[in-house]
Design an enzyme around this catalytic site. Sequence first.
Site, PDB file in Angstrom:
ATOM      1  N   ASN A 216      -4.777   1.926  -1.416  1.00 42.22           N
ATOM      2  CA  ASN A 216      -5.596   0.516  -1.775  1.00 42.22           C
ATOM      3  C   ASN A 216      -6.273   0.656  -3.209  1.00 42.22           C
ATOM      4  OD1 ASN A 216      -7.866   1.946  -1.282  1.00 42.22           O
ATOM      5  ND2 ASN A 216      -8.665   0.069  -0.187  1.00 42.22           N
TER       6      ASN A 216
ATOM      7  N   LYS B 107       0.955  -1.269  -0.221  1.00 41.37           N
ATOM      8  CA  LYS B 107      -0.070   0.075  -0.096  1.00 41.37           C
ATOM      9  C   LYS B 107       1.017   1.367  -0.039  1.00 41.37           C
ATOM     10  CE  LYS B 107      -4.037  -2.009   2.148  1.00 41.37           C
ATOM     11  NZ  LYS B 107      -5.153  -1.828   3.077  1.00 41.37           N
TER      12      LYS B 107
END
Length: 280
Positions: free
Chosen positions: A86, A65
């Site tokens: 994300n 991420k």
Amino acid sequence: MDSYCVFGYPIEHSKSPWIQMRFAELTGQTLQYEKNWVALDAFSASVNAFRAAGGKGCNVTLPFKTEAAALATECSPRVALAEACNTLKFDGDRIYGENTDGLGLVTDLVGNAGFALKACRILLIGAGGAAAGVLGPLLSEKPKAIWVANRTVDKAVQLTARHARLAAAEGVDCQAFGLTHEAILSQSFDLVINASSSSLQQAALPVPASVLQRNGLACDLMYGPAAQAFMQWARANGTEARDGLGMLVEQAAASFQLWRGVQPPTQGVLADLRALLSHS
Ligand code: ATR
């Protein structure tokens, strides 16, 4: 056909393809969505290969991420605050980065659980990636207070410092503490969120039951077996408990909306996913 995927390491467990394909079916959208296992040193190369092959967007899960946030050419303020991304959307040379984790949690708490975040007092346990992903969107709901408690105090201090401007703008009392600080031990909270990974190590619950309120809510950001100890502890102390499955479905819905411009229905998908997991 428009193509999407989720990148992660590991990725076998991911429910994202199931959720996204259900959304596509329910909204009449034609697309494909797959899991992509990525070696630890191959994230950006894999994303770029997927884009070059015509991919329209992707979800990104652990441990990529932070790298996804760096790869984005433009990103939302949520990504900047969380320092994590994300969801990526591809448009020519542009890579737009969004973080839907916190949006998903807020939608689940407010929309699915019927919990009023405005003016409530929140204890957020943990200051790692999971906590960072949700703090900004929680602040934007204008609770009265969000106290972040973490085993390593410095990490909580850094996280709240990064959000200080947003907290001030929203009028939220946002402070950092150690897990055993007197201020945490002597108070209870309307909402207790477990964003720590202590349950993955079978460690003891990180705070005493005195933080819970009888008419309050306790929410673990994990789901499945990892969330059970926290939820059982909360229920044994008279507090309603919730796992992170609703957040999972709602963050997926926010990604779908970003890519397709259509808001998918989520409640039936959440109920079906819960039933599926309970039988597996
Ligand atoms: P994630 O992406 O799941 O948040 P992470 O970034 O490694 O993973 O963060 C894990 C969080 O769980 C951290 O807040 C960590 O506390 P430290 O910052 O002190 O490491 C917390 N955590 C992990 N194990 C814990 C334990 N046994 N007791 C209390 N907190 C724990």
